[in-house]
Design a protein around this motif. Sequence first.
Motif, PDB file in Angstrom:
ATOM      1  N   LYS A   7      24.039 139.507 168.422  1.00 17.17           N
ATOM      2  CA  LYS A   7      24.370 138.815 169.664  1.00 17.17           C
ATOM      3  C   LYS A   7      23.121 138.102 170.180  1.00 17.17           C
ATOM      4  O   LYS A   7      22.037 138.706 170.245  1.00 17.17           O
ATOM      5  CB  LYS A   7      24.894 139.827 170.691  1.00 17.17           C
ATOM      6  CG  LYS A   7      25.323 139.209 172.005  1.00 17.17           C
ATOM      7  CD  LYS A   7      24.276 139.347 173.075  1.00 17.17           C
ATOM      8  CE  LYS A   7      24.562 138.487 174.287  1.00 17.17           C
ATOM      9  NZ  LYS A   7      23.526 138.655 175.329  1.00 17.17           N
ATOM     10  N   GLY A 153      27.321 138.520 181.933  1.00 16.23           N
ATOM     11  CA  GLY A 153      26.673 139.313 180.883  1.00 16.23           C
ATOM     12  C   GLY A 153      27.654 139.820 179.836  1.00 16.23           C
ATOM     13  O   GLY A 153      27.293 140.620 178.967  1.00 16.23           O
ATOM     14  N   ASP A 156      27.542 140.728 175.730  1.00 20.68           N
ATOM     15  CA  ASP A 156      27.067 142.007 175.176  1.00 20.68           C
ATOM     16  C   ASP A 156      28.265 142.880 174.802  1.00 20.68           C
ATOM     17  O   ASP A 156      28.300 143.500 173.743  1.00 20.68           O
ATOM     18  CB  ASP A 156      26.228 142.782 176.222  1.00 20.68           C
ATOM     19  CG  ASP A 156      24.925 142.086 176.567  1.00 20.68           C
ATOM     20  OD1 ASP A 156      24.472 141.248 175.776  1.00 20.68           O
ATOM     21  OD2 ASP A 156      24.370 142.398 177.635  1.00 20.68           O
ATOM     22  N   LYS A 211      19.009 143.803 183.608  1.00 19.04           N
ATOM     23  CA  LYS A 211      20.022 142.886 183.078  1.00 19.04           C
ATOM     24  C   LYS A 211      19.984 142.768 181.558  1.00 19.04           C
ATOM     25  O   LYS A 211      20.728 141.988 180.973  1.00 19.04           O
ATOM     26  CB  LYS A 211      19.833 141.503 183.705  1.00 19.04           C
ATOM     27  CG  LYS A 211      19.917 141.533 185.213  1.00 19.04           C
ATOM     28  CD  LYS A 211      20.811 140.446 185.723  1.00 19.04           C
ATOM     29  CE  LYS A 211      21.096 140.552 187.203  1.00 19.04           C
ATOM     30  NZ  LYS A 211      20.057 141.103 188.031  1.00 19.04           N
TER      31      LYS A 211
HETATM   32 MG    MG Z   1      22.745 139.100 179.131  1.00 16.47          MG
END
Ligand code: MG
Length: 412
Positions: A7, A153, A156, A211
């Motif tokens: 990723k 986010g 992920d 984060k």
């Molecule tokens: Mg991120």
Amino acid sequence: MALVVQKYGGSSVGGAERILRVARRVAETRAAGHDVVVVASAIGDTTDELLDLANRVSRAPGPPRELDMLLSSGERVANALLAIALTDLGLPACSLSGPQAGVFTTGDHGRARIVDVLPTRVRQELDRGQVVLVAGFQGLSKDTDDVTTLGRGGSDTTAVALACALRADVCEIYTDVDGVCSADPRIVPTARLLERVSYAEMLELAANGAKVLMPRSVEYARRHGVALHVRSSFTTDPGTLVAGDPEESTVEKPAVTAIAHDRGAALVTVAGLPGHVAGVLRVLADTEVEVDMPVRGGADLSFTVPRAMAEAAVSALRAHRADLGFTSVTADAGIGKISVVGAGVKAGVAATFCAVLADHGVAIDLLTTSELRISALCREVDLDRAVRALHEAFELGSSDPAVVYAGSGRGW
Ligand code: MG
Ligand code: ASP
């Protein structure tokens, strides 16, 4: 031959040159004989820019379905560009949207949860010898057949869910710092790279502002036993392994593993509340506002909410003022949350935590503790100073500190 899921975060694909660098790294993994599935985030700050545009064409952008159509486009752009770059390097590649890759979710736009991953198409393309690139952060609602996004986010979580569904041998999360650090290296220049962090500690760090990984991706990884390798896309260093239990990873280690900080919360105070807190919490639950750190002091009730939800929380409570019977409700967005996380966190650590902050003139409020964490609220302007002071007091620094390679500084 292994199956590797990689990723790449937004800053790792921030611009043509970085996309080419990622393509070369993918090519190297392929050349080593592995199958590769890539999940890339939108380029740089694309998601913020798209949100900004939406706010410029509407005062209250919606419907939620359209916002998700808009935001999910960012990841498709990045993955298609990577596929183009890989093809140019002579590697057959195929980019897929989240729905094409078989990522199915609930229908909650903007914060959908993955309910199923059926990666038939991904398998087919792998079997044809292609590198498969999957747009992160998105899926298809099983209820409405609409495109959804997973929350900020979210790529992920896409990567972890795919790694799990494909029974991948390795799940690598590439970012713009060396890995998971003892504090945000953008604030603490001596922050140390952690070689290994347990799921439980990582979850506490992620849920309290770090984060580097989306909290839900860590939960998913823990539930399904997917080990995460958090690494820099700018080096070949191994980075941090997120796996296992705290006991395993803290033998002979100090009490505190790392410091997290969070600028994303607001402090809500309901003053003059005569009855139980249940009524207030019910109103907030119905408004889908997450409440943290609730403290009842006399007739007042204080708690934190995500800053973006503060207005919604206050207006929902005001609408119920007559039946709840409180005097006033206010929201303070000028606060920050500071947390120390570690398997050895106990009473003595709390005493040091408070003493260090007091010595540095940082006033704190709402102290809470859990088995792995001590958190307090302070003024947002004091937050960086608080992080540095605690990092030094708990001797977390390294003479060979972690490096920040890129990024918008939106958070570590
Ligand atoms: Mg991120
Ligand atoms: N592009 C999305 C975001 O900025 C998802 C991600 O980066 O994982 O939140």
